[in-house]
Design an enzyme around this catalytic site. Structure first.
Site, mmCIF file in Angstrom:
data_model
loop_
_atom_site.group_PDB
_atom_site.id
_atom_site.type_symbol
_atom_site.label_atom_id
_atom_site.label_comp_id
_atom_site.label_asym_id
_atom_site.label_seq_id
_atom_site.Cartn_x
_atom_site.Cartn_y
_atom_site.Cartn_z
ATOM 1 C CD GLU A 55 -62.796 118.634 148.859
ATOM 2 O OE1 GLU A 55 -63.269 118.775 147.737
ATOM 3 O OE2 GLU A 55 -62.166 119.539 149.462
ATOM 4 C CE LYS A 128 -65.589 121.324 145.689
ATOM 5 N NZ LYS A 128 -64.170 121.071 146.001
ATOM 6 C CB CYS A 165 -64.147 121.921 149.595
ATOM 7 S SG CYS A 165 -62.558 122.766 149.886
#
Length: 306
Positions: A55, A128, A165
């Site tokens: 990331e 995300k 994540c």
């Protein structure tokens, strides 16, 4: 219920996958890209066809504080980063999963994964969806939640379910990717310890992080590939402890088995040859999707059951 895996016909179809676990010490994007590219080239030379980067690999993890100047690190997609990594994917004829700080428009930014499929052209991207806001991880200040849903990206090596994540803690995200046909789940990650925590608490956090992602492999019968950054990054805020990113990148098979795992204190690459027929084999003997009670799950769309 006794299961016999040997009853299913096995036609081995090997896919060699790799990941890069990288330390970042500055916001020099070109230096960081070159570091990533060197490791990607090594993996490709060893036969890896699909490679994952961690990331926000272009810069330091800037979310340790809320600083408007950090928005200068973002860039449009397409932009310089996608041009650099697209050329790399085309040169090496690989599928490459990258993670970038996207400037979508004035005052609008995302944490975005971009996938290239043996070409400089963008094969797909994912923004995300779950955005944390915790001490040292002030991501809500920077990132607008994704608006592209949970859609796998079609590539020459299969459908890739790319999540980022904080998404990795949510079984719903993994399930929706798998329901849309994802062959593999990918998690570019930046997670680490607060050095004020006890060693025991640090170990509990790291164990939970791995267990939850291995559970996504088990529940959806797909491999999971996780690339985490490594190394200590000091906080720009006086008195804050900074983050010791714990590495431990890993690749798990469709029953959650650990196939490869990195350490916690250095840059590393991992590579594994996946038997892509195993997903179908496992789903035949552990048919979770068949037995889901979709008639009884309406309340999953609620925030809480009062």
């Amino acid at each position: 219920m006794k299961q016999n895996q040997s009853q299913t016909k096995k036609l081995k179809v090997g896919l060699k996958v790799g990941l890069v676990q990288q330390a970042v010490s500055s916001n020099d994007k070109l230096e960081n890209w070159q570091n990533s590219a060197q490791k990607v080239r090594e993996l490709a030379a060893n036969g890896c066809e699909c490679i994952l980067l961690q990331e926000l690999h272009s810069t330091l993890y800037f979310c340790q504080e809320e600083d408007v100047d950090a928005f200068d690190l973002a860039e449009p997609i397409p932009g310089e980063a996608t041009e650099y990594f697209g050329k790399l994917a085309a040169e090496l004829s690989i599928v490459l999963v990258t993670s970038l700080f996207e400037k979508r428009g004035s005052g609008l930014y995302h944490n975005t994964a971009v996938v290239f499929d043996r070409s400089a052209e963008i094969a797909g991207k994912y923004r995300k969806m779950h955005i944390p806001d915790d001490p040292g991880f002030y991501e809500k200040f920077y990132f607008t939640p994704g608006d592209m849903g949970f859609e796998p990206i079609q590539t020459s090596v299969g459908k890739l379910g790319v999540l980022v994540c904080w998404d990795q803690w949510y079984p719903e995200a993994a399930r929706l990717m798998a329901m849309a046909g994802a062959d593999i789940l990918f998690y570019p990650t930046a997670i680490g310890w607060d050095r004020n925590d006890t060693k025991e608490e640090q170990q509990r956090q790291q164990d939970a992080w791995q267990v939850i992602q291995r559970s996504h492999a088990v529940a959806n019968s797909v491999p999971v590939i996780v690339a985490n950054r490594v190394g200590f990054e000091p906080s720009p805020v006086t008195g804050d402890a900074g983050i010791a990113f714990w590495g431990h990148s890993f690749i798990a098979g469709p029953q959650g088995e650990i196939l490869a795992q990195a350490g916690s204190d250095k840059e590393e690459t991992l590579q594994v040859e996946l038997d892509m027929t195993r997903t179908e084999d496992i789903k035949r003997i552990w048919p979770y999707f068949r037995d889901r009670r979709i008639d009884a799950y309406d309340d999953l769309t609620l925030r809480w059951r009062d």
